[in-house]
Design an enzyme around this catalytic site. Structure first.
Site, PDB file in Angstrom:
ATOM      1  N   VAL A 101      -1.599  -9.286  -3.323  1.00  0.00           N
ATOM      2  CA  VAL A 101      -2.673  -8.800  -4.207  1.00  0.00           C
ATOM      3  C   VAL A 101      -2.515  -9.380  -5.614  1.00  0.00           C
ATOM      4  O   VAL A 101      -3.172  -8.963  -6.547  1.00  0.00           O
ATOM      5  CB  VAL A 101      -2.645  -7.250  -4.268  1.00  0.00           C
ATOM      6  CG1 VAL A 101      -2.980  -6.651  -2.906  1.00  0.00           C
ATOM      7  CG2 VAL A 101      -1.293  -6.723  -4.760  1.00  0.00           C
ATOM      8  N   ASP A 102      -1.622 -10.410  -5.725  1.00  0.00           N
ATOM      9  CA  ASP A 102      -1.303 -10.937  -7.063  1.00  0.00           C
ATOM     10  C   ASP A 102      -2.265 -12.026  -7.534  1.00  0.00           C
ATOM     11  O   ASP A 102      -2.192 -12.467  -8.681  1.00  0.00           O
ATOM     12  CB  ASP A 102       0.164 -11.464  -7.089  1.00  0.00           C
ATOM     13  CG  ASP A 102       0.430 -12.554  -6.029  1.00  0.00           C
ATOM     14  OD1 ASP A 102       1.561 -12.632  -5.530  1.00  0.00           O
ATOM     15  OD2 ASP A 102      -0.506 -13.312  -5.702  1.00  0.00           O
ATOM     16  N   HIS A 116      -5.438  -7.355   1.576  1.00  0.00           N
ATOM     17  CA  HIS A 116      -4.999  -6.097   0.962  1.00  0.00           C
ATOM     18  C   HIS A 116      -5.575  -5.884  -0.431  1.00  0.00           C
ATOM     19  O   HIS A 116      -5.067  -5.032  -1.163  1.00  0.00           O
ATOM     20  CB  HIS A 116      -3.465  -6.045   0.913  1.00  0.00           C
ATOM     21  CG  HIS A 116      -2.858  -5.928   2.273  1.00  0.00           C
ATOM     22  ND1 HIS A 116      -1.510  -6.107   2.502  1.00  0.00           N
ATOM     23  CD2 HIS A 116      -3.395  -5.671   3.485  1.00  0.00           C
ATOM     24  CE1 HIS A 116      -1.259  -5.944   3.797  1.00  0.00           C
ATOM     25  NE2 HIS A 116      -2.391  -5.696   4.418  1.00  0.00           N
TER      26      HIS A 116
HETATM   27  N1  APR Z   1      10.235 -17.742   0.317  1.00  0.00           N
HETATM   28  C1  APR Z   1       9.844 -17.229   1.515  1.00  0.00           C
HETATM   29  N2  APR Z   1      10.053 -15.934   1.875  1.00  0.00           N
HETATM   30  C2  APR Z   1      10.688 -15.141   0.988  1.00  0.00           C
HETATM   31  C3  APR Z   1      11.136 -15.604  -0.278  1.00  0.00           C
HETATM   32  C4  APR Z   1      10.881 -16.968  -0.594  1.00  0.00           C
HETATM   33  N3  APR Z   1      11.286 -17.493  -1.764  1.00  0.00           N
HETATM   34  N4  APR Z   1      11.736 -14.560  -0.921  1.00  0.00           N
HETATM   35  C5  APR Z   1      11.662 -13.491  -0.099  1.00  0.00           C
HETATM   36  N5  APR Z   1      11.051 -13.843   1.045  1.00  0.00           N
HETATM   37  C6  APR Z   1      10.726 -12.998   2.191  1.00  0.00           C
HETATM   38  C7  APR Z   1      11.683 -11.856   2.423  1.00  0.00           C
HETATM   39  O1  APR Z   1      12.772 -12.286   3.225  1.00  0.00           O
HETATM   40  C8  APR Z   1      10.782 -10.858   3.177  1.00  0.00           C
HETATM   41  O2  APR Z   1      10.844 -11.104   4.576  1.00  0.00           O
HETATM   42  O3  APR Z   1       9.493 -12.388   1.915  1.00  0.00           O
HETATM   43  C9  APR Z   1       9.385 -11.183   2.668  1.00  0.00           C
HETATM   44  C10 APR Z   1       8.803 -10.111   1.784  1.00  0.00           C
HETATM   45  O4  APR Z   1       8.651  -8.957   2.574  1.00  0.00           O
HETATM   46  P1  APR Z   1       7.975  -7.649   1.932  1.00  0.00           P
HETATM   47  O5  APR Z   1       8.591  -7.325   0.633  1.00  0.00           O
HETATM   48  O6  APR Z   1       7.962  -6.625   3.034  1.00  0.00           O
HETATM   49  O7  APR Z   1       6.491  -8.091   1.612  1.00  0.00           O
HETATM   50  P2  APR Z   1       5.319  -8.301   2.633  1.00  0.00           P
HETATM   51  O8  APR Z   1       5.812  -8.756   3.957  1.00  0.00           O
HETATM   52  O9  APR Z   1       4.298  -9.133   1.955  1.00  0.00           O
HETATM   53  O10 APR Z   1       4.723  -6.820   2.784  1.00  0.00           O
HETATM   54  C11 APR Z   1       3.546  -6.712   3.543  1.00  0.00           C
HETATM   55  O11 APR Z   1       3.425  -4.403   3.063  1.00  0.00           O
HETATM   56  O12 APR Z   1       3.689  -2.688   1.753  1.00  0.00           O
HETATM   57  C12 APR Z   1       2.735  -3.500   2.238  1.00  0.00           C
HETATM   58  O13 APR Z   1       0.700  -4.020   1.229  1.00  0.00           O
HETATM   59  C13 APR Z   1       2.057  -4.294   1.163  1.00  0.00           C
HETATM   60  O14 APR Z   1       1.158  -6.498   1.414  1.00  0.00           O
HETATM   61  C14 APR Z   1       2.329  -5.735   1.557  1.00  0.00           C
HETATM   62  C15 APR Z   1       2.726  -5.609   3.009  1.00  0.00           C
END
Ligand code: APR
Length: 239
Positions: A101-102, A116
């Site tokens: 959402v950024d 989202h």
């Molecule tokens: N490059 C690639 N992946 C990365 C990096 C990077 N530099 N840094 C972190 N990650 C990975 C982490 O290992 C993790 O698996 O990004 C993922 C982030 O996971 P979350 O924090 O769970 O975020 P996301 O998967 O986008 O969450 C999905 O959950 O809570 C809801 O609406 C919210 O959109 C969000 C959704």
């Protein structure tokens, strides 16, 4: 990496699903890391729901305000730019679907299906009455309609809320018809977004996961790129 580069070159239709990890190297905390500091004592489901907002409007509003503020000094990174450049070079060949959402994909120039919502936009909590749009909302945390008290809220999809129908349908169509799905920077824990990867896999698409850590979708991967997105996407997507 070379095999994946070849798959990208061969692919007729590519669907990309990104999560918070694609913005990590821009300095945007991933979703589950966003609960650091003041917010570490909360679970996302205690903040990112309509019930939480109705119960604690100021707390939820402040959490989003802090995340908005953090975005002010943030730029798209090389991963966002590589995806946008690929879309520009090959119009129509890549459908970019994001859980983020950024707004960083959009700022990099990508055409995006944002599942989202948008962190930097507000909407009304309850269906607006004519009074709500007659004059600007009363300032506050959160702002509200001066006449009926309707709250303003972040225009993001909260847990338990439906995703925007048009975006989800377009994303499902892309997952169904692609011959390669790149899954970048997502833990794969949240549905229906993560279901798109299952759908692509079941439809016979190759699935590539770009994530330095294991994710809940690894079992669907035909290849894993255990790299950070901003480092490897430019290499994977260059001609
Ligand atoms: N490059 C690639 N992946 C990365 C990096 C990077 N530099 N840094 C972190 N990650 C990975 C982490 O290992 C993790 O698996 O990004 C993922 C982030 O996971 P979350 O924090 O769970 O975020 P996301 O998967 O986008 O969450 C999905 O959950 O809570 C809801 O609406 C919210 O959109 C969000 C959704």
């Amino acid at each position: 990496m070379d095999v994946v580069r070849q798959w990208i070159r061969e692919a007729r239709a590519i669907a990309v699903l990104t999560g918070a990890g694609v913005s990590a190297e821009s300095g945007v905390p991933t979703f589950r890391d966003a609960l650091t500091g003041l917010w570490a004592r909360f679970d996302p489901r205690e903040l990112a729901t309509e019930d939480a907002f109705r119960a604690h409007p100021q707390r939820v509003w402040d959490w989003y305000a802090e995340r908005r503020q953090a975005l002010a000094g943030v730029e798209p990174n090389a991963g966002h730019r590589a995806l946008a450049a690929f879309q520009a070079r090959y119009p129509g060949r890549m459908t970019l679907i994001t859980q983020n959402v950024d707004g960083l994909h959009q700022r990099a120039g990508s055409t995006v299906l944002a599942l989202h919502g948008d962190l930097c936009t507000d909407c009304w909590l309850d269906d607006p009455k004519p009074c709500c749009n007659r004059r600007p909302p009363q300032p506050g945390r959160p702002p509200r309609c001066a006449t009926c008290g309707n709250w303003r809220r972040p225009a993001v999809v909260w847990f338990g809320e439906a995703l925007p129908e048009a975006e989800l349908m377009a994303a499902e169509a892309a997952a169904e018809s692609c011959d390669l799905m790149l899954v970048v920077g997502t833990s794969g824990e949240v549905y229906p977004a993560a279901g798109l990867v299952h759908q692509a896999h079941l439809a016979g698409s190759r699935v590539v996961i770009v994530n330095p850590e294991p994710s809940a979708l690894d079992g669907l991967a035909d290849a894993q790129v255990r790299e950070r997105a901003a480092q490897c996407l430019p290499l994977l997507l260059e001609d």
